[in-house]
Design a protein around this motif. Structure first.
Motif, PDB file in Angstrom:
ATOM      1  N   ASP A  35       0.878  -1.064   0.061  1.00 63.29           N
ATOM      2  CA  ASP A  35      -0.052   0.143  -0.133  1.00 63.29           C
ATOM      3  C   ASP A  35       0.944   1.134  -0.048  1.00 63.29           C
ATOM      4  N   PRO A  55      -1.903  -5.517  -2.099  1.00 65.26           N
ATOM      5  CA  PRO A  55      -2.211  -5.810  -0.760  1.00 65.26           C
ATOM      6  C   PRO A  55      -1.964  -7.360  -0.818  1.00 65.26           C
ATOM      7  N   CYS A  66      -1.204   7.744  -4.328  1.00 61.84           N
ATOM      8  CA  CYS A  66      -0.601   7.757  -3.209  1.00 61.84           C
ATOM      9  C   CYS A  66      -0.372   9.418  -2.959  1.00 61.84           C
ATOM     10  N   THR A  75      -3.505   5.935   0.896  1.00 63.79           N
ATOM     11  CA  THR A  75      -3.906   5.570  -0.149  1.00 63.79           C
ATOM     12  C   THR A  75      -5.246   6.350  -0.530  1.00 63.79           C
ATOM     13  N   LEU A 115      -7.732  -3.215   1.432  1.00 66.51           N
ATOM     14  CA  LEU A 115      -6.626  -2.503   1.941  1.00 66.51           C
ATOM     15  C   LEU A 115      -7.094  -2.200   3.615  1.00 66.51           C
TER      16      LEU A 115
END
Length: 260
Positions: A35, A55, A66, A75, A115
């Protein structure tokens, strides 16, 4: 001599080639980290932009934007800055994502779900039409599975925008509710009564997909409104604990995740 079958064949070949090209691009993606938080930790000088992540437990990497800040890599999974991307979409679009990662977009519930399998923090940034900005952060942010309608779970709040997810008044806490769209209703209304108005589906009345609970006091995926048309009933990018006393539609919003 061109015939209808010839044209059909050419179109079919074009579709197959385009599909193969897209699949090839996906296969060629190389993960730069699990991530954005991990990427920033490994490379402290990393700058904001589009990266490829994968992930843990996910078979295929995917692209994200990002936001690299002093406190780590975030994220981005939602961004609104104007009317250029329509957020009035159905369930499948909200599941898979839409828009331009470098501009207005929704990353996709299935991506946010994976995530948040890590312990994560949610950050919401809001901008008004006068140059002001505020934020709300929530610890222990995670989503339920698709069979649970990607149910929202947030922990402790901090910030200066107010805790709109739990509501500006009792009874409209959105924490613990599934995600709703116009074609998949998971809100708490059957119906909801506001004065002399009855709502059966918040997503139809408020527009956009969101974790509605008796419609609630937060929805950042509603219709975008310009300055002068953003106060009152047209407050569709709303975070009701932020501005007042009249409902206020934000100029811009951003939602991000940082793993802990």
């Amino acid at each position: 001599m061109w015939t209808e079958n010839t044209c059909f064949g050419l179109v079919l070949v074009w579709i197959i080639c385009l599909t193969d090209q897209t699949q090839g691009q996906q296969k060629n993606l190389v993960s730069q980290g699990e991530d954005c938080t991990q990427i920033k930790t490994v490379s402290p000088d990393a700058t904001s932009g589009v990266y490829v992540i994968q992930p843990a437990g996910v078979k295929s990497p995917f692209k994200v934007y990002c936001e690299m800040l002093a406190d780590g890599g975030w994220t981005v999974f939602q961004q609104r800055t104007g009317p250029q991307v329509r957020f009035d979409r159905g369930w499948n679009k909200y599941k898979d994502g839409f828009g331009d990662l470098q501009n207005d977009h929704w990353l996709g519930l299935r991506h946010v779900f994976v995530l948040t399998k890590k312990r994560s923090t949610l950050r919401v940034d809001l901008w008004d039409f006068d140059g002001g900005t505020s934020f709300a952060e929530y610890s222990d942010f995670r989503l339920g599975t698709e069979s649970e309608a990607y149910r929202l779970n947030v922990g402790a709040y901090r910030g200066n925008a107010g805790d709109a997810l739990r509501g500006e008044y009792a009874g409209i806490d959105q924490n613990g509710f599934g995600f709703s769209t116009s074609d998949k209703d998971n809100d708490g209304c059957s119906p909801c009564i506001f004065g002399d108005i009855a709502f059966n589906q918040c997503a139809l009345e408020m527009s956009g997909g969101w974790w509605f609970s008796r419609c609630g006091s937060a929805n950042l995926n509603g219709d975008w409104h310009s300055a002068g048309n953003n106060i009152g009933w047209s407050s569709d990018l709303r975070w009701r604990t932020w501005k007042g006393p009249a409902p206020y539609s934000a100029k811009a919003s951003r939602m991000m995740i940082k793993s802990v």
